[in-house]
Scaffold this motif. Structure first.
Motif, PDB file in Angstrom:
ATOM      1  N   UNK A   1     -18.940  -2.408   5.562  1.00 13.34           N
ATOM      2  CA  UNK A   1     -17.914  -2.235   6.591  1.00 13.34           C
ATOM      3  C   UNK A   1     -18.366  -2.818   7.924  1.00 13.34           C
ATOM      4  N   UNK A   2     -19.610  -2.562   8.301  1.00 13.17           N
ATOM      5  CA  UNK A   2     -20.127  -3.115   9.539  1.00 13.17           C
ATOM      6  C   UNK A   2     -20.160  -4.632   9.514  1.00 13.17           C
TER       7      UNK A   2
ATOM      8  N   UNK B   1     -13.378 -15.561  11.800  1.00 13.37           N
ATOM      9  CA  UNK B   1     -12.043 -15.655  11.193  1.00 13.37           C
ATOM     10  C   UNK B   1     -12.032 -16.406   9.875  1.00 13.37           C
ATOM     11  N   UNK B   2     -12.989 -17.298   9.643  1.00 11.04           N
ATOM     12  CA  UNK B   2     -12.990 -18.107   8.424  1.00 11.04           C
ATOM     13  C   UNK B   2     -13.995 -17.616   7.386  1.00 11.04           C
ATOM     14  N   UNK B   3     -14.646 -16.514   7.655  1.00 11.10           N
ATOM     15  CA  UNK B   3     -15.679 -16.030   6.741  1.00 11.10           C
ATOM     16  C   UNK B   3     -15.119 -15.044   5.721  1.00 11.10           C
ATOM     17  N   UNK B   4     -15.673 -15.111   4.512  1.00  9.03           N
ATOM     18  CA  UNK B   4     -15.332 -14.180   3.441  1.00  9.03           C
ATOM     19  C   UNK B   4     -16.546 -13.303   3.137  1.00  9.03           C
TER      20      UNK B   4
ATOM     21  N   UNK C   1     -13.471   1.112  -2.365  1.00  8.30           N
ATOM     22  CA  UNK C   1     -12.421   0.367  -1.661  1.00  8.30           C
ATOM     23  C   UNK C   1     -11.745   1.245  -0.614  1.00  8.30           C
ATOM     24  N   UNK C   2     -11.425   2.469  -0.993  1.00  7.71           N
ATOM     25  CA  UNK C   2     -10.787   3.386  -0.059  1.00  7.71           C
ATOM     26  C   UNK C   2     -11.713   3.743   1.090  1.00  7.71           C
TER      27      UNK C   2
ATOM     28  N   UNK D   1      -9.828  -5.738   8.746  1.00 10.23           N
ATOM     29  CA  UNK D   1      -9.787  -7.086   8.183  1.00 10.23           C
ATOM     30  C   UNK D   1      -9.618  -7.032   6.670  1.00 10.23           C
ATOM     31  N   UNK D   2      -9.064  -8.095   6.117  1.00 12.00           N
ATOM     32  CA  UNK D   2      -8.838  -8.188   4.669  1.00 12.00           C
ATOM     33  C   UNK D   2      -9.559  -9.391   4.076  1.00 12.00           C
TER      34      UNK D   2
END
Length: 297
Positions: free
Chosen positions: A179-180, A187-190, A203-204, A212-213
């Protein structure tokens, strides 16, 4: 307090086919005992405890918990009394035979051993009130260390220079580290998380700390579940150490690196991808007596 310049945070680069590169951020080198993501998770919690004028830290963990070991070491270094609520009452008479608990004890941690049934109540008000009656006032850190302050600390894993990477990969335990990392991405990182546990609950948990998704969990490299392993994984860890000099643990980071390299071989990543994998420490896992070729242990 918690100076990350204590040991250089180096990055190791490996090259693969199609121009894919894998860099490994050595968070395990942040501190000799408060290693990796535990350093990040504990940092702002200890600062908050000091701000509140509290002198005792209480937390939870199992027999080979990296979190227990790191909390005890941090308590010793920064002048806090530490209390560990340990899962498994059978350990009470033999904890000195356990290298993780023995070291935590040497670092000043007081233990309370509870049954597994009691341990499952660790987040209830009734159980916490009983602990307050027994131990007095304390600063509570949850099992694994994940809370909002831990995630604040884990944001600091990624630096400005890490914006060059296309993919950020990390092992996942309680979800706080991932999460951190997600919160710190460009913006372009996965972000790819590799859970050490079975189940869909993560996931929850992670969604509760991020907006962010740009992330997903790769859930098929747990090798049977938490602390499960096999000869293929252990052979990989031995070979990886022999070739790179980097020791990976068999519970968290070792499975993640195995997964990343396997995905590279399967052309999961586009050509020329730059991948950054986070070595989050976790070396207490070797104390669980895995049968391995890593004779250095």
């Amino acid at each position: 307090m918690f100076d990350e310049k204590y040991i250089p945070n180096e990055v190791v680069l490996l090259s693969f086919k199609n121009g894919v590169t894998l860099s490994i951020k050595r968070e395990d080198l942040l501190h000799a005992e408060i290693s990796g993501n535990k350093f990040r998770k504990l940092k702002y919690n200890f600062i908050r405890a000091k701000e509140l004028g509290l002198q005792t830290i209480l937390t939870f963990g199992g027999a080979y918990s990296n979190h227990i070991a790191a909390t005890a070491a941090a308590g010793k270094e920064f002048g806090f009394k530490t209390i560990g609520i340990i899962r498994g009452e059978e350990l009470a008479q033999k904890f000195l035979e356990n290298p993780t608990l023995k070291k935590a004890h040497e670092n000043g941690m007081t233990f309370k051993f509870v049954t597994r049934e009691e341990y499952r109540q660790k987040n209830t008000d009734v159980f916490i009130d009983k602990l307050k009656t027994e131990f007095g006032v304390f600063y509570l850190i949850p099992e694994g260390g994940t809370n909002a302050l831990a995630i604040q600390g884990c944001r600091e894993i990624l630096k400005k220079e890490d914006q060059e990477f296309d993919y950020i990969c990390s092992a996942v335990g309680t979800g706080g580290t991932l999460a951190g990392i997600i919160n710190a991405t460009g913006v372009k990182q996965q972000v790819l998380g590799f859970p050490a546990l079975k189940g869909d609950f993560l996931t929850e948990v992670i969604n509760g700390f991020v907006t962010k998704r740009n992330w997903e969990l790769i859930a098929n490299y747990h090798f049977g579940g938490y602390a499960k392993t096999n000869k293929e994984l252990l052979d990989f860890l031995a070979t990886f150490y022999d070739k790179t000099g980097i020791l990976l643990d068999p519970i968290y980071t070792g499975k993640m690196i195995f997964g990343v390299i396997d995905l590279i071989a399967k052309n999961y990543f586009p050509a020329q991808s730059k991948i950054l994998a986070i070595h989050t420490g976790g070396l207490q896992g070797w104390n669980a007596n895995f049968d391995s070729k890593l004779v250095i242990l």
